[in-house]
Design an enzyme around this catalytic site. Structure first.
Site, mmCIF file in Angstrom:
data_model
loop_
_atom_site.group_PDB
_atom_site.id
_atom_site.type_symbol
_atom_site.label_atom_id
_atom_site.label_comp_id
_atom_site.label_asym_id
_atom_site.label_seq_id
_atom_site.Cartn_x
_atom_site.Cartn_y
_atom_site.Cartn_z
ATOM 1 N N CYS A 55 0.810 -1.217 0.000
ATOM 2 C CA CYS A 55 0.000 0.000 0.000
ATOM 3 C C CYS A 55 0.848 1.274 0.000
ATOM 4 C CB CYS A 55 -0.968 0.000 1.171
ATOM 5 S SG CYS A 55 -0.197 -0.077 2.803
ATOM 6 N N ASP A 105 -7.736 5.522 -1.548
ATOM 7 C CA ASP A 105 -7.385 4.317 -0.801
ATOM 8 C C ASP A 105 -6.818 3.266 -1.756
ATOM 9 O OD1 ASP A 105 -7.233 2.162 0.898
ATOM 10 O OD2 ASP A 105 -9.222 2.437 1.761
ATOM 11 N N HIS A 144 -6.231 0.134 -0.997
ATOM 12 C CA HIS A 144 -6.496 -1.204 -0.483
ATOM 13 C C HIS A 144 -7.618 -1.919 -1.205
ATOM 14 C CE1 HIS A 144 -4.518 0.951 2.905
ATOM 15 N NE2 HIS A 144 -3.870 -0.197 3.022
#
Length: 462
Positions: free
Chosen positions: A130, A348, A350
């Site tokens: 990430c 994000d 993820h």
């Protein structure tokens, strides 16, 4: 930070009168089926590693990106700030411009099914990559500003839905509708994909996307970043800190043949050494300076963000020279691009999506852009982060230094987040570089570490 646990998310509740309508935060790609991988002749440990990789990818898709309906609310009564721009969400025109601007960020997430990473059998970065992905997004924003015309936004077309602000779709199909550049005049003209790609800006946009492809040949793809991270003692599957990623990005740009007019400078010990930056940027007449991306790794407190720095974080995100902040929570990095009240806006990484074959003509761009803004309380931001800035030329750099220095110079009882020094690092060879500005900078002397050492992810606690 696991975004699904944040108090800023509301599940299935209707919006209050003083909030903007809910914008569903659904992942662009469902985490359902995993792509089949071709087994090698060696059916032993390598096959087990691939199976484990698929399981890890599936688990992280469930943890971070399953199609759980999530909603984020925005206050219509408060201005929204995003990288130097202000949006009044009560105004339909501003609301539209915000949605288009947010959707124009490159969204680089976990991927699965790409060629094996160097020195491993991994074909996904799900669960560990990430920070690399947020680093890619930070660099990508700098490249878009560097290469695209001012005010560029990704071309979008409206869906036939009851509220055309509920969803914006990419202009990426065989028949697309080109929106008017400004205002509320939504009269469009039909363009084929071929004619769309003839537009220089769209061709450049696709070229930038291809540089971040999940392929060993991509200069800023995860394969090359992992390879460059070996000198810092990192390998595929390890967690990369925001400071190490800053140095990896510097090496990637330095080794790229596609960006001869751009350099990356990484601050040391929370100090931007101006002579070193000028030395990197100077070129013989008549070309002038190279453009520069300045990355500043900082640690803003101990286990939690020092409250005195919250105002500074906001001030930096209000600057046009700021290209974003990578941080979040330990081992859960996010890409912050703006704020409203006491909540940060972010993209994000993820979400585990299938790898896109960018060598295919007119490859789909949908998975590289996020249509749904998300937010989290700024107080939950991890103190370890890297802040990015961009300056096109010498004048822009000097102006950037002035406004950033003003933003980070806090009250007398609090030490600045980072400082500017007219000195140069002690381990840099002496050379004569004129001082071209008269700004007064805070200076400090301390022990300096070699920037390429294995300790580059250690921060000066301030």
């Amino acid at each position: 930070m696991d975004p699904t646990t944040s108090s800023t998310y509301v599940y299935g509740r209707s919006a209050a009168n003083d909030h903007l309508e809910d914008w569903d935060l659904l992942p662009s790609v469902s985490a359902g089926s995993l792509s089949q991988e071709v087994c090698s002749e060696d059916q032993g440990t390598e096959e087990k590693s691939k199976f484990k990789s698929r399981l890890v990818s599936a688990w992280n898709s469930v943890k971070y990106g399953w199609s759980l309906k999530q909603k984020s609310k925005f206050n219509k009564s408060s201005p929204l700030f995003m990288l130097g721009k202000t949006y009044n969400l009560k105004d339909d025109g501003d609301k539209e411009r915000f949605r288009r601007s947010f959707a124009s960020f490159l969204w680089l997430t976990y991927r699965r099914g790409f060629p094996q990473l160097p020195g491993s059998s991994l074909t996904t970065d799900s669960g560990w990559g990430c920070v690399l992905r947020t680093g890619q997004m930070l660099l990508a924003q700098g490249l878009l500003i560097h290469l695209m015309p001012p005010g560029w936004t990704w071309s979008l077309r409206y869906c036939a839905v009851k509220d055309d602000l509920d969803l914006l779709q990419p202009a990426d199909s065989a028949e697309c509708e080109w929106m008017a550049e400004e205002g509320r005049n939504r009269r469009g003209r039909k363009l084929s994909v071929g004619s769309l790609l003839d537009r220089p800006t769209e061709g450049t946009h696709r070229r930038v996307v291809s540089w971040f492809a999940d392929h060993p040949a991509a200069p800023f793809g995860i394969h090359n970043l992992v390879e460059l991270g070996k000198s810092s003692g990192k390998k595929a599957g390890d967690w990369y800190g925001p400071s190490i990623v800053a140095h990896i990005l510097k090496k990637a740009v330095m080794s790229s043949v596609d960006l001869p007019n751009l350099v990356v400078y990484v601050a040391q010990d929370c100090t931007v050494y101006l002579q070193d930056v000028r030395r990197l940027c100077e070129r013989p007449h008549p070309h002038g300076w190279k453009s520069v991306i300045v990355l500043v790794p900082v640690r803003l407190g101990g286990q939690e963000l020092n409250p005195s720095y919250i105002a500074c974080v906001k001030k930096l995100l209000m600057l046009q020279s700021c290209i974003g902040i990578i941080g979040g929570k330990p081992k859960h990095s996010l890409f912050f691009v703006g704020f409203q009240d006491d909540h940060l806006l972010y993209l994000d990484p993820h979400y585990c999506q299938p790898t896109v074959n960018i060598r295919k003509d007119n490859f789909a761009l949908e998975s590289f852009h996020c249509k749904y803004p998300r937010k989290m309380a700024i107080s939950r931001m991890d103190p370890s982060c890297t802040i990015g800035f961009y300056a096109e030329g010498q004048n822009e750099f000097e102006c950037m230094c002035a406004v950033v220095n003003e933003a980070v110079s806090t009250s007398a009882e609090t030490y600045p987040m980072f400082i500017f020094s007219e000195e140069k690092r002690r381990d840099v060879e002496e050379e004569s570089i004129p001082r071209t500005n008269s700004i007064t900078y805070i200076q400090r002397n301390n022990e300096l570490n070699d920037e390429d050492s294995n300790s580059v992810d250690e921060f000066v606690l301030i």
